[in-house]
Enzyme design. Sequence first.
Site, PDB file in Angstrom:
ATOM      1  N   LYS A  75       0.822  -1.205   0.000  1.00  0.00           N
ATOM      2  CA  LYS A  75       0.000   0.000   0.000  1.00  0.00           C
ATOM      3  C   LYS A  75       0.857   1.257   0.000  1.00  0.00           C
ATOM      4  CE  LYS A  75      -3.740   0.405  -0.120  1.00  0.00           C
ATOM      5  NZ  LYS A  75      -4.538   0.561  -1.367  1.00  0.00           N
ATOM      6  N   TYR A  94       1.755   0.229  -4.629  1.00  0.00           N
ATOM      7  CA  TYR A  94       0.588   1.005  -5.042  1.00  0.00           C
ATOM      8  C   TYR A  94       0.713   2.405  -4.449  1.00  0.00           C
ATOM      9  CZ  TYR A  94      -1.731  -3.334  -6.498  1.00  0.00           C
ATOM     10  OH  TYR A  94      -2.057  -4.503  -7.110  1.00  0.00           O
ATOM     11  N   HIS A  96      -1.604   5.434  -5.890  1.00  0.00           N
ATOM     12  CA  HIS A  96      -2.911   6.109  -6.012  1.00  0.00           C
ATOM     13  C   HIS A  96      -2.786   7.588  -5.642  1.00  0.00           C
ATOM     14  CE1 HIS A  96      -4.833   2.258  -6.712  1.00  0.00           C
ATOM     15  NE2 HIS A  96      -4.303   1.786  -5.600  1.00  0.00           N
ATOM     16  N   GLU A 118      -0.090   0.521 -10.012  1.00  0.00           N
ATOM     17  CA  GLU A 118      -1.366   0.680 -10.721  1.00  0.00           C
ATOM     18  C   GLU A 118      -1.249   1.337 -12.089  1.00  0.00           C
ATOM     19  OE1 GLU A 118      -1.087   4.425  -8.144  1.00  0.00           O
ATOM     20  OE2 GLU A 118      -0.602   2.298  -7.923  1.00  0.00           O
ATOM     21  N   SER A 134      -7.527  -6.109  -8.284  1.00  0.00           N
ATOM     22  CA  SER A 134      -8.853  -5.797  -8.809  1.00  0.00           C
ATOM     23  C   SER A 134      -9.712  -7.054  -8.856  1.00  0.00           C
ATOM     24  CB  SER A 134      -8.732  -5.186 -10.208  1.00  0.00           C
ATOM     25  OG  SER A 134      -8.080  -3.938 -10.159  1.00  0.00           O
ATOM     26  N   VAL A 239     -15.469   1.685 -11.547  1.00  0.00           N
ATOM     27  CA  VAL A 239     -14.951   2.490 -12.656  1.00  0.00           C
ATOM     28  C   VAL A 239     -13.474   2.809 -12.433  1.00  0.00           C
ATOM     29  CG1 VAL A 239     -17.171   3.472 -13.248  1.00  0.00           C
ATOM     30  CG2 VAL A 239     -15.758   4.598 -11.530  1.00  0.00           C
ATOM     31  N   VAL A 267     -15.624   0.457  -4.887  1.00  0.00           N
ATOM     32  CA  VAL A 267     -14.280  -0.100  -5.062  1.00  0.00           C
ATOM     33  C   VAL A 267     -13.330   0.946  -5.624  1.00  0.00           C
ATOM     34  CG1 VAL A 267     -12.959  -2.016  -6.060  1.00  0.00           C
ATOM     35  CG2 VAL A 267     -15.348  -2.355  -5.448  1.00  0.00           C
ATOM     36  N   ALA A 268     -13.876   1.988  -6.241  1.00  0.00           N
ATOM     37  CA  ALA A 268     -13.056   3.057  -6.818  1.00  0.00           C
ATOM     38  C   ALA A 268     -12.533   4.029  -5.764  1.00  0.00           C
ATOM     39  CB  ALA A 268     -13.868   3.821  -7.869  1.00  0.00           C
ATOM     40  N   ASP A 270     -10.044   3.998  -3.843  1.00  0.00           N
ATOM     41  CA  ASP A 270      -8.596   4.232  -3.916  1.00  0.00           C
ATOM     42  C   ASP A 270      -8.263   5.430  -4.790  1.00  0.00           C
ATOM     43  OD1 ASP A 270      -7.317   2.502  -2.222  1.00  0.00           O
ATOM     44  OD2 ASP A 270      -7.117   0.895  -3.681  1.00  0.00           O
ATOM     45  N   VAL A 298     -14.012   0.760   1.971  1.00  0.00           N
ATOM     46  CA  VAL A 298     -12.714   0.364   2.512  1.00  0.00           C
ATOM     47  C   VAL A 298     -11.658   0.490   1.412  1.00  0.00           C
ATOM     48  CG1 VAL A 298     -11.385  -1.523   3.522  1.00  0.00           C
ATOM     49  CG2 VAL A 298     -13.759  -1.159   4.206  1.00  0.00           C
ATOM     50  N   ALA A 299     -10.597   1.241   1.708  1.00  0.00           N
ATOM     51  CA  ALA A 299      -9.605   1.557   0.685  1.00  0.00           C
ATOM     52  C   ALA A 299      -8.602   0.432   0.442  1.00  0.00           C
ATOM     53  CB  ALA A 299      -8.870   2.840   1.057  1.00  0.00           C
ATOM     54  N   ASN A 300      -8.575  -0.568   1.302  1.00  0.00           N
ATOM     55  CA  ASN A 300      -7.689  -1.714   1.068  1.00  0.00           C
ATOM     56  C   ASN A 300      -8.470  -3.015   1.256  1.00  0.00           C
ATOM     57  OD1 ASN A 300      -7.843  -1.225   3.891  1.00  0.00           O
ATOM     58  ND2 ASN A 300      -5.932  -2.332   4.252  1.00  0.00           N
ATOM     59  N   MET A 301      -9.512  -3.155   0.461  1.00  0.00           N
ATOM     60  CA  MET A 301     -10.372  -4.336   0.570  1.00  0.00           C
ATOM     61  C   MET A 301      -9.589  -5.648   0.529  1.00  0.00           C
ATOM     62  SD  MET A 301     -13.689  -3.248  -1.720  1.00  0.00           S
ATOM     63  CE  MET A 301     -14.391  -4.898  -1.617  1.00  0.00           C
TER      64      MET A 301
END
Length: 373
Positions: A75, A94, A96, A118, A134, A239, A267-268, A270, A298-301
Amino acid sequence: MRIGIPTELKNHEYRVGLTPASVAELTALGHEVWVESQAGAAIGFTDTDYRAAGAHVATDATALYEAAELIVKVKEPLAEERARLRPHHTLFTYLHLAPDRAQTDDLLASGATCIAYETVSDAQGRLPLLAPMSEVAGRMAIQAGAHCLEKAQGGRGVLLGGVPGVPAGKVTILGGGVVGSQAVAMAVGLGADVTVLDRSLDALRRLDAQYGNRIATLHATGAAVCEQVLAADLVIGAVLIPGAAAPRLIGAEMLARMKPGAVLVDVAIDQGGCAETSHPTTHDEPTYVVDGVVHYCVANMPGAVARTSTLALNNATLPFVVALAEKGVRRALEDDPHLRNGLNVARGQLTCASVAEAHGLPYRNAAELLARL
């Protein structure tokens, strides 16, 4: 090369940048690997396992960053981690950056070379290092959404698959890429009523060919998005614009008209989220409610299924780590334009156009900077 694997500090983040098996590949090539003590312990990778693979175990993060040149994480680095970065470091993780100005500013100030998983690409224009997570997040989105729909969790009290004599729950999936297609697979498997929207006709054709009349596919016009969001029990925000902030497809006014107890799994998040009302949450407190709609952001599913996620991520990242270690950072980036697409920050400058645009900052072409690395 001296490679460092720190312990992840993000809330409930149990993944680790390199597994013992990956470390063994690198040490067999003659590279020196340092791992912070207990970095992989939560998912069954002990310090003993790493020593057996040839790694050195650092007692703490300070010692690890002092020893390493290439930092391999999962992360984005938190503020205390960013403070440890120096110009001789290369960070591979990652990032982001588009929705995160504070991180962007800190990485620019550090002078470090920062390569984002990413935005690494492949010859087909795909994102091979984003894809594994993803896939996990897309599958988890339906699992999390189904749980949130339970009445005790604040949801509508709807079972996605229904039962004989009772209609199935309606799932609207915004985006038919990797996250969206994995969410479709799980939702169809549960027997839900599934509609997926995308602007890419190729993506819709692919899903239609795979699932036929088990799903509905729609071109993602504004009117179609609004209609399907308002009809849904569960909305999955899937998306993606590579490297850029996610488009806001669901405004606050639209969300206020959704069914009471409906669930949005964004899920977007991040990349900033696809709903105006979305903000990042953690595994400690994964949901909140706005206008009667349960938001799971949740940003880190994938961190919730950390062992599976770590193994999947290493399958994709290890060849790039080997290339960086074997060739050196500069030559690896020069030789591989797809890895070079992952370069976001170098020499205090932004080398990702979408991030620079998001923050209104100057942009430098990555190839032009390589001679100075």
